[in-house]
Scaffold this active site. Structure first.
Site, PDB file in Angstrom:
ATOM      1  N   HIS A 183       0.259   4.683   7.290  1.00  0.00           N
ATOM      2  CA  HIS A 183       0.906   5.244   6.104  1.00  0.00           C
ATOM      3  C   HIS A 183       1.431   6.665   6.290  1.00  0.00           C
ATOM      4  O   HIS A 183       0.842   7.447   7.034  1.00  0.00           O
ATOM      5  CB  HIS A 183      -0.079   5.235   4.924  1.00  0.00           C
ATOM      6  N   SER A 227       0.797  -1.229   0.000  1.00  0.00           N
ATOM      7  CA  SER A 227       0.000   0.000   0.000  1.00  0.00           C
ATOM      8  C   SER A 227       0.822   1.269   0.000  1.00  0.00           C
ATOM      9  O   SER A 227       0.295   2.351  -0.295  1.00  0.00           O
ATOM     10  CB  SER A 227      -0.942   0.010   1.206  1.00  0.00           C
ATOM     11  N   ASP A 274      -2.287   8.185   8.188  1.00  0.00           N
ATOM     12  CA  ASP A 274      -3.236   7.373   8.933  1.00  0.00           C
ATOM     13  C   ASP A 274      -2.476   6.457   9.884  1.00  0.00           C
ATOM     14  O   ASP A 274      -1.291   6.678  10.150  1.00  0.00           O
ATOM     15  CB  ASP A 274      -4.168   6.608   7.989  1.00  0.00           C
TER      16      ASP A 274
END
Length: 367
Positions: free
Chosen positions: A335, A42, A332
């Site tokens: 990340h 991600s 977040d």
């Protein structure tokens, strides 16, 4: 999980309307390589998971993308651009499109590269069980084999080999494996043996995966080490003192050492194998331990989320977010913000040997 570690390069491909949708245009910098192929999780997913029907590891909703050129979510786990976007810019290329957005498009042109990266992916196939579905690293390599075959059909073997040998192969993987093992969520764990045995198995697996990419024509590898994942908000929140998960950090560092040994071994064994290794671990740790020196005010809490350190609830549409994203290290619970990703790629591209070695990315691309 979806990754901390821890960040598309390629010929001006006719992305046309899809580039306009993403709000990313060709850069003005001189193009350094013909193509960029991105593998990973991600940290560098640019929208592949949007096309996975049952995956819950998606970022195609607000507040993600609030600082993206279109101010809309694109599937990036970020408030704006991520490391893959900045890497492309540095190489003078538009961001690579997600493979799953192109695979059924008959006009797709993979000659300038593509991104296979997928939120939740790990070195091992079972890493994504908590998030139900991702494109595993092994599957990403299968897709790369399909792309390589199409390039051979289009250009012939010699033509395909020429592009692939000059392209940058960027790999950002492993954080989910470490957090899956050391995290406290039973459904997220992949506990197989002792920590040392687990990390050793990660190294054996990535070694095989690198060889598979090499056998398909890849020669220039941009290897991004795992970051100090134990210091992301999700891990701090699990500790009453809000300190880092030192076990996760220790074994991430041990994996990074093993990866470097593999890269050195392949340099001696494989013809024309070239690489840059980027020490994400220490660069990220610098940002966390000395945030003010890099323009940050907050290095513990996430910008977007709810609860303690904004890490109890992920960045969902009902979550709150900080008014100034550029002063937070983390977007977040896992990340980095766009600001952090930019610093990481800047350092990987033209940073000193202390962090990018034996060459930095700019030097690798110029070969």
């Amino acid at each position: 999980m979806i990754n901390l570690t821890t960040r598309g390069l390629f010929l001006l491909m006719v992305l046309g309307s899809s580039m306009l949708i993403l709000g990313l245009n060709s850069t003005s910098d001189a193009q350094m390589v013909p193509a960029l192929f991105v593998f990973g999780d991600s940290l560098v997913d640019v929208g592949n998971n949007n096309h996975l029907p049952i995956s819950i590891a998606k970022a195609n909703f607000p507040h993600n993308g609030i600082d993206f050129p279109t101010h809309k979510p694109t599937g990036r786990f970020s408030n704006g651009k991520n490391a893959a976007d900045f890497l492309a810019e540095k190489l003078g290329l538009p961001s690579s499109p997600p493979y799953l957005s192109q695979v059924h498009n008959k006009s797709s042109n993979f000659l300038t590269g593509v991104s296979f990266a997928s939120g939740g992916a790990g070195i091992f196939d079972g890493t994504d069980q908590l998030y139900r579905q991702s494109i595993t690293m092994n599957k990403q390599i299968e897709y790369f084999a399909t792309v390589q075959g199409q390039m051979v059909q289009q250009l012939g073997q010699a033509g395909a080999d020429k592009i692939l040998s000059k392209a940058v192969i960027a790999i950002v993987i492993g954080s989910n494996d470490i957090l899956g093992y050391f995290g406290s969520s039973p459904s997220g764990q992949l506990k197989k043996g002792t920590p040392q045995e687990f990390v050793d198995s990660m190294i054996v697996a990535i070694k095989s995966q690198l060889k598979s990419i090499y056998d398909l024509g890849g020669r220039k590898f941009a290897m991004i080490g795992i970051g100090a994942v134990g210091c992301c908000p999700s891990q701090r929140d699990k500790n009453k003192t809000e300190t880092c998960n030192e076990a996760a950090n220790f074994w991430a560092s041990k994996y990074n050492q093993g990866l470097q040994s593999v890269l050195q071994e392949y340099t001696a064994q494989l013809k024309d194998f070239q690489y840059t290794y980027f020490d994400t671990y220490n660069v990220l740790l610098n940002l966390i331990q000395q945030p003010a020196a890099y323009g940050f005010k907050e290095a513990k809490a996430a910008c977007c989320g709810l609860g303690n350190l904004k890490a109890k609830v992920a960045c969902l549409p009902f979550s709150s977010y900080c008014p100034n994203r550029s002063d937070h290290v983390f977007w977040d619970l896992y990340h980095p913000t766009e600001a952090t990703a930019r610093i990481i790629v800047d350092t990987a591209f033209n940073g000193p040997r202390q962090y990018a070695f034996p060459l930095n990315l700019q030097q690798l691309a110029s070969l």
